[in-house]
Write a protein that holds these residues in place. Structure first.
Motif, short mmCIF file in Angstrom:
data_model
loop_
_atom_site.label_atom_id
_atom_site.label_comp_id
_atom_site.label_asym_id
_atom_site.label_seq_id
_atom_site.Cartn_x
_atom_site.Cartn_y
_atom_site.Cartn_z
N THR B 59 0.79 -0.99 -0.04
CA THR B 59 0.03 -0.05 -0.17
C THR B 59 1.01 1.25 -0.07
OG1 THR B 59 -1.62 -1.31 1.16
CG2 THR B 59 -1.82 1.06 1.07
N GLN B 101 -7.41 0.28 -0.02
CA GLN B 101 -7.61 -0.95 0.72
C GLN B 101 -8.63 -0.75 1.68
OE1 GLN B 101 -3.87 -2.26 2.57
NE2 GLN B 101 -4.97 -3.99 3.49
N ASP B 192 -6.00 -1.60 -4.79
CA ASP B 192 -5.48 -2.11 -3.59
C ASP B 192 -6.25 -3.16 -3.10
OD1 ASP B 192 -3.98 -2.32 -1.27
OD2 ASP B 192 -3.79 -0.36 -0.89
N GLU B 193 -6.01 -4.38 -3.02
CA GLU B 193 -6.67 -5.35 -2.43
C GLU B 193 -8.21 -5.45 -2.81
OE1 GLU B 193 -5.87 -6.93 1.18
OE2 GLU B 193 -3.74 -6.44 1.33
MG LIG Z 1 -1.99 -2.52 2.36
#
Ligand SMILES: [Mg+2]
Ligand SMILES: Nc1ncnc2c1ncn2[C@@H]1O[C@H](COP(=O)(O)OP(=O)(O)O)[C@@H](O)[C@H]1O
Lengths: 395, 272
Positions: B59, B101, B192-193
């Motif tokens: 991140t 995220q 992000d994820e």
């Molecule tokens: Mg992360």
């Protein structure tokens, strides 16, 4: 074209409405002044709503911008007396324009440094700004100092005040009809995300702040010419808090809420002031007042309990009615008891002081029972009369 | 070298254009080096994975690329231009957009309005004209609304366009974030994820969406994901980070069998 049809229609409707307001209340000098003041409060609360409610920047110095506008117009009239030969209406419009621009620049000076910082700096700076302005004006002899300043000529126009309110409302509402308006809301909702979506947060905040200040300034010019006299005490800090109360109470972000709250909160004390029993103006004893406060808090507690714990609608209704009736009864009983207490019985208090206590009670009530404000994020619109499906900001 | 050849074949034989390059990008928070001399190259049209155990600095890499942090040393180049320390909104304007995220939607706004905020980045009208509600602004807002609705359809949120984004389910919110980022017309999109908290079925749909983003919308995709199967089945090239350092880079097959990677992930499994 449909667009120009609706546009022209709403402009004609607005002008006609303001003109109607003028014809209805023109004959009655007392009402005339109140209606102008109500329009100014609406302008103030809607313009603060642009800063606080729509853009989410906690500004608490709106009376300072009101004062700036009033003094801009007052000082110009003092040093350029030849302007008095202009027709009154044109003069007022000119003064409003100058106050609008001047106060906007003042807003830029106050906002630019503080809006770049995150957190509560804006609240502190705006609060300080209002106070510093009062102190500075107090000490400035050439513009009247603490004594004050006569603003001539006195101009009293419901039409212009109402148009100012309408234009303020229209500007905010138009903004929210477009994708650009969503930028302001996105800054309020999440600054990190809005910036990641390419929104220049500082620009948006400064624009909201400057426009909000500018409208308050224009209202200040109208106020100065309405009263014919302004002094630092005409703009107490309490006014800033009253405007803020209007915004929060109406529902932060809701223009409709700001308008309704401004009118109601302005009207309540005026109404109380005008109330009379057998020709005598109503008097409030401290005893009655303490009783009322106690009963009010009790009723609030019951209402909050009902909202959280009671789930059948009949039980809810009974308890809400009970809270109101109970509050009235308790007020009466306690007032009768407190009357015999020497410290409370003899004292009378003025409507102006009551206003603040009523405001606080109403504010506590809203914060407890409906934290999003009376109107929440909702706006009045034609959809109220159609299906209640769409509740989005952008039409 | 084999890697470069593969790229060339994928790109119809012509040499791929570099869109993003990290050159020994490093950031230190006090004594902690969250990202340490990480270098990798993204070519236009890549579907690139960034993986690594928790706290590896993934991140933070995104935060460096999108201007949330300025690298302590090293460079980040976008289309050949150094963008170190540019403001995040400037970087979005240049054509890099991201999802978060920890979901960051505009909660009180509807799904459609959220996406319109993204679309507004490419607005051609000036903001003051909206105070007057001039016809070009109205027209543009209508166009943005249509664009938003199309993107919501792409990510499978057709039914929820008018729902307050805070009221959406977790998986729906993740997909809404993707639509919002896509609306800014980025050349490079950072996810992000995106599959975190999704069930296997949702993950499968998401894979299709991500492929569409690349193939149909011709955006370059860089995605962080924890689910190895998800990444391996989707990405064509992968960078692996551990403790802020790059430990492997290459196509999924080589990553899967890389002993360093296995060790890093086993290490994580052991601590859990
Ligand atoms: Mg992360
Ligand atoms: N702003 C910050 N200040 C201090 N430490 C940070 C900051 N941002 C990230 N870190 C640290 O950097 C490391 C990498 O975090 P992160 O990039 O979020 O990991 P992940 O690979 O799980 O996404 C973590 O140890 C985290 O605590």
């Amino acid at each position: 074209m449909k667009f120009w049809g609706t546009r022209l229609g709403s402009i004609v409707l607005a002008v006609a409405g303001c003109y109607l307001l003028q014809t209805i209340f023109q004959g009655n000098p007392g009402m005339n002044r109140l209606v102008v003041l109500a329009c100014l409060w609406v302008t103030l609360s809607v313009s603060l709503n642009l800063i606080n409610g729509i853009t989410g920047q906690f500004s608490i110095g709106h009376a300072g911008f009101w004062m700036t506008g009033a003094y801009i117009s007052g000082v110009i009239m003092k040093f350029q007396p030849q302007l008095k030969s202009m027709p009154a209406m044109q003069l007022l419009l000119l003064m409003m324009l100058i106050a609008f621009i001047g106060t906007g620049i003042m807003g830029l000076l106050v906002g630019l440094p503080s809006l770049r910082l995150k957190g509560d700096y804006l609240a502190i700076v705006t609060l300080g700004f209002g106070e510093i302005l009062r102190i500075v004006v107090n000490a400035s002899e050439p513009i009247g100092g603490s004594y004050g300043l006569f603003v001539e000529p006195k101009v009293n126009s419901i039409f212009i005040a109402a148009m100012l309110a309408v234009i303020t409302i229209a500007a905010c509402r138009n903004l929210l009809q477009t994708a650009h308006g969503l930028e302001f809301l996105s800054v309020r909702e999440d600054e990190v995300a809005s910036q990641a979506m390419g929104v220049n947060n500082t620009t948006i905040k400064v624009v909201a702040f400057v426009i909000g200040a500018a409208f308050a300034g224009a209202a200040g010019a109208v106020f100065a010419h309405l009263e014919g006299f302004i002094s630092p005490t005409s703009f107490p800090m309490a006014f800033s808090f009253i405007v803020l109360t209007m915004v929060v109470l109406g529902g932060t972000g809701s223009i409709t809420g700001s308008v309704v709250a401004a009118i109601v909160l302005f009207a309540i004390p005026e109404y109380l002031r005008g109330m009379s029993v057998n020709g005598e103006p109503l008097r409030f004893t401290l005893a009655g007042f303490v009783a009322f406060a106690i009963a009010g808090i009790g009723a609030l507690a019951l209402a909050k309990y009902t909202q959280d714990r009671v789930h059948d609608s009949k039980g809810k209704l009974i308890r809400y009615i009970g809270a109101v009736v109970g509050a009235i009864v308790v007020t009466g009983v306690f007032a009768a008891i407190f009357r015999n207490i020497p410290a409370l019985g003899g004292k009378e208090i003025g409507v102006d002081q009551i206003r603040y206590v009523i405001f606080s009670l109403v504010l506590i009530a809203v914060m407890l029972l409906r934290p999003q404000g009376v109107f929440g994020h909702h706006e009045f619109g034609w959809h109220w009369f159609k299906s209640k499906k769409s509740q989005e900001t952008v039409a | 070298m084999a890697l470069v050849q593969e790229q060339e074949i994928a790109g119809d034989g012509c040499v791929s254009e570099t869109i993003l390059e990290l050159k020994e990008a490093t950031i230190k928070f006090g004594g902690l080096t969250a990202v340490n001399k990480v270098s990798f190259v993204l070519n236009r049209g890549d579907l690139f994975g960034l993986i690594g155990p928790n706290g590896a600095g993934k991140t933070t890499c995104f935060n460096l690329i999108t201007g949330v942090y300025r690298p302590t040393s090293g460079d980040i180049e976008f289309k050949g231009k150094v963008i170190n320390g540019f403001a995040p909104n400037k970087i979005a304007t240049l054509g890099i957009c991201r999802t978060f995220q920890n979901i960051r939607l505009f909660g009180a706004l509807s799904a459609r309005e959220n996406v319109m905020v993204g679309a507004n980045l490419r607005s051609k009208t000036v903001m003051p004209s909206s105070f007057w509600l001039l016809p070009p602004v109205i027209r543009e807002t209508d166009e943005m609304r249509a664009k938003a609705e199309h993107l919501l359809e792409v990510v499978g949120l057709k039914e929820d366009m008018s729902t307050r984004s805070a009221d959406l389910s977790y998986g729906e919110q993740r997909r809404l974030e993707i639509a919002r980022a896509m609306a800014t017309d980025p050349e490079l999109i950072l996810l992000d994820e995106p599959a975190a908290g999704m069930n296997p079925l949702e993950k499968e749909t998401l894979q299709k969406v991500v492929r569409r983003i690349r193939d149909e919308f011709s955006m370059t995709v860089l995605l962080i994901e924890h689910d190895m199967r998800f990444v391996m089945g989707l990405c064509e090239r992968i960078v692996v980070l551990d403790h802020g350092e790059e430990i492997a880079q290459g196509p999924p097959e080589s990553i899967r069998s890389n002993p360093k990677v296995i060790e890093a992930y086993l290490g994580e499994a052991a601590t859990h």
